[in-house]
Scaffold this motif. Structure first.
Motif, PDB file in Angstrom:
ATOM      1  N   LEU A   1      20.353  11.196 -15.415  1.00 35.32           N
ATOM      2  CA  LEU A   1      21.806  11.431 -15.364  1.00 35.32           C
ATOM      3  C   LEU A   1      22.315  11.468 -13.923  1.00 35.32           C
ATOM      4  O   LEU A   1      23.392  10.940 -13.627  1.00 35.32           O
ATOM      5  CB  LEU A   1      22.154  12.723 -16.101  1.00 35.32           C
ATOM      6  N   ALA A   2      21.554  12.064 -13.024  1.00 36.54           N
ATOM      7  CA  ALA A   2      21.964  12.115 -11.618  1.00 36.54           C
ATOM      8  C   ALA A   2      21.986  10.719 -11.010  1.00 36.54           C
ATOM      9  O   ALA A   2      22.950  10.352 -10.307  1.00 36.54           O
ATOM     10  CB  ALA A   2      21.026  13.026 -10.830  1.00 36.54           C
ATOM     11  N   LEU A   3      20.956   9.922 -11.277  1.00 34.06           N
ATOM     12  CA  LEU A   3      20.918   8.559 -10.732  1.00 34.06           C
ATOM     13  C   LEU A   3      22.008   7.685 -11.342  1.00 34.06           C
ATOM     14  O   LEU A   3      22.619   6.866 -10.641  1.00 34.06           O
ATOM     15  CB  LEU A   3      19.545   7.937 -10.963  1.00 34.06           C
ATOM     16  N   LEU A   4      22.262   7.857 -12.637  1.00 33.96           N
ATOM     17  CA  LEU A   4      23.349   7.095 -13.264  1.00 33.96           C
ATOM     18  C   LEU A   4      24.709   7.501 -12.698  1.00 33.96           C
ATOM     19  O   LEU A   4      25.584   6.655 -12.497  1.00 33.96           O
ATOM     20  CB  LEU A   4      23.325   7.273 -14.784  1.00 33.96           C
ATOM     21  N   GLY A   5      24.892   8.790 -12.435  1.00 31.92           N
ATOM     22  CA  GLY A   5      26.148   9.246 -11.824  1.00 31.92           C
ATOM     23  C   GLY A   5      26.341   8.671 -10.435  1.00 31.92           C
ATOM     24  O   GLY A   5      27.440   8.215 -10.071  1.00 31.92           O
ATOM     25  N   LEU A   6      25.285   8.669  -9.646  1.00 28.19           N
ATOM     26  CA  LEU A   6      25.347   8.085  -8.299  1.00 28.19           C
ATOM     27  C   LEU A   6      25.660   6.592  -8.363  1.00 28.19           C
ATOM     28  O   LEU A   6      26.510   6.092  -7.610  1.00 28.19           O
ATOM     29  CB  LEU A   6      24.029   8.335  -7.567  1.00 28.19           C
ATOM     30  N   SER A   7      24.996   5.891  -9.258  1.00 32.36           N
ATOM     31  CA  SER A   7      25.252   4.452  -9.377  1.00 32.36           C
ATOM     32  C   SER A   7      26.652   4.184  -9.922  1.00 32.36           C
ATOM     33  O   SER A   7      27.279   3.187  -9.557  1.00 32.36           O
ATOM     34  CB  SER A   7      24.192   3.783 -10.251  1.00 32.36           C
ATOM     35  N   PHE A   8      27.164   5.077 -10.771  1.00 28.26           N
ATOM     36  CA  PHE A   8      28.528   4.920 -11.260  1.00 28.26           C
ATOM     37  C   PHE A   8      29.531   4.965 -10.114  1.00 28.26           C
ATOM     38  O   PHE A   8      30.425   4.121 -10.028  1.00 28.26           O
ATOM     39  CB  PHE A   8      28.849   6.010 -12.289  1.00 28.26           C
ATOM     40  N   PHE A   9      29.382   5.950  -9.230  1.00 25.89           N
ATOM     41  CA  PHE A   9      30.326   6.068  -8.117  1.00 25.89           C
ATOM     42  C   PHE A   9      30.189   4.915  -7.130  1.00 25.89           C
ATOM     43  O   PHE A   9      31.198   4.414  -6.602  1.00 25.89           O
ATOM     44  CB  PHE A   9      30.172   7.416  -7.412  1.00 25.89           C
ATOM     45  N   ALA A  10      28.973   4.457  -6.876  1.00 28.84           N
ATOM     46  CA  ALA A  10      28.789   3.311  -5.981  1.00 28.84           C
ATOM     47  C   ALA A  10      29.399   2.044  -6.578  1.00 28.84           C
ATOM     48  O   ALA A  10      30.045   1.253  -5.875  1.00 28.84           O
ATOM     49  CB  ALA A  10      27.305   3.100  -5.708  1.00 28.84           C
TER      50      ALA A  10
END
Length: 118
Positions: free
Chosen positions: A15-24
């Motif tokens: 979830l943290a990596l998906l959130g980071l990739s979402f913002f990028a």
């Protein structure tokens, strides 16, 4: 370390990596220099949303989410194809306009002006 603790840690990491990739990816969609960059970014956002849905499906054990992710994947694919066709038709129209700048002159059509003193 138990299997459940390992699974919970992997879920939170995902979830943290998906959130980071979402913002990028959202940054790329907003600031993308070309329309093609924005379309690729939107396609990536669909993939990230599918990832979120899959992780939530694993976390909750509710398998109906997998069906929702599959439907979103199909809709996202169709949207990407539609955007690609739009970009291709726009590029073709621009090339035809560049090749024939006085195309309407023989039919009596006046070229458009910008209204800035031309």
């Amino acid at each position: 370390m138990t299997a459940q603790a390992l699974l919970d840690g992997a879920i939170w990491l995902a979830l943290a990596l998906l959130g980071l990739s979402f913002f990028a990816t959202a940054y790329r969609v907003i600031t993308g220099p070309t329309l093609a960059d924005r379309v690729v970014g939107l396609d990536m956002l669909v993939g990230i949303a599918i990832g979120f849905i899959a992780v939530i499906a694993v976390k909750t054990g509710f398998t109906l989410y997998i069906d929702v992710a599959i439907a979103l994947g199909l809709v996202g694919f169709l949207a990407t194809v539609a955007f690609a066709r739009f970009i291709l038709s726009r590029k073709t129209a621009d090339e035809q306009g560049a090749l024939e700048p006085n195309q309407g002159a023989e039919r009596g059509v006046q070229p458009a002006t910008t209204g800035k003193g031309e």
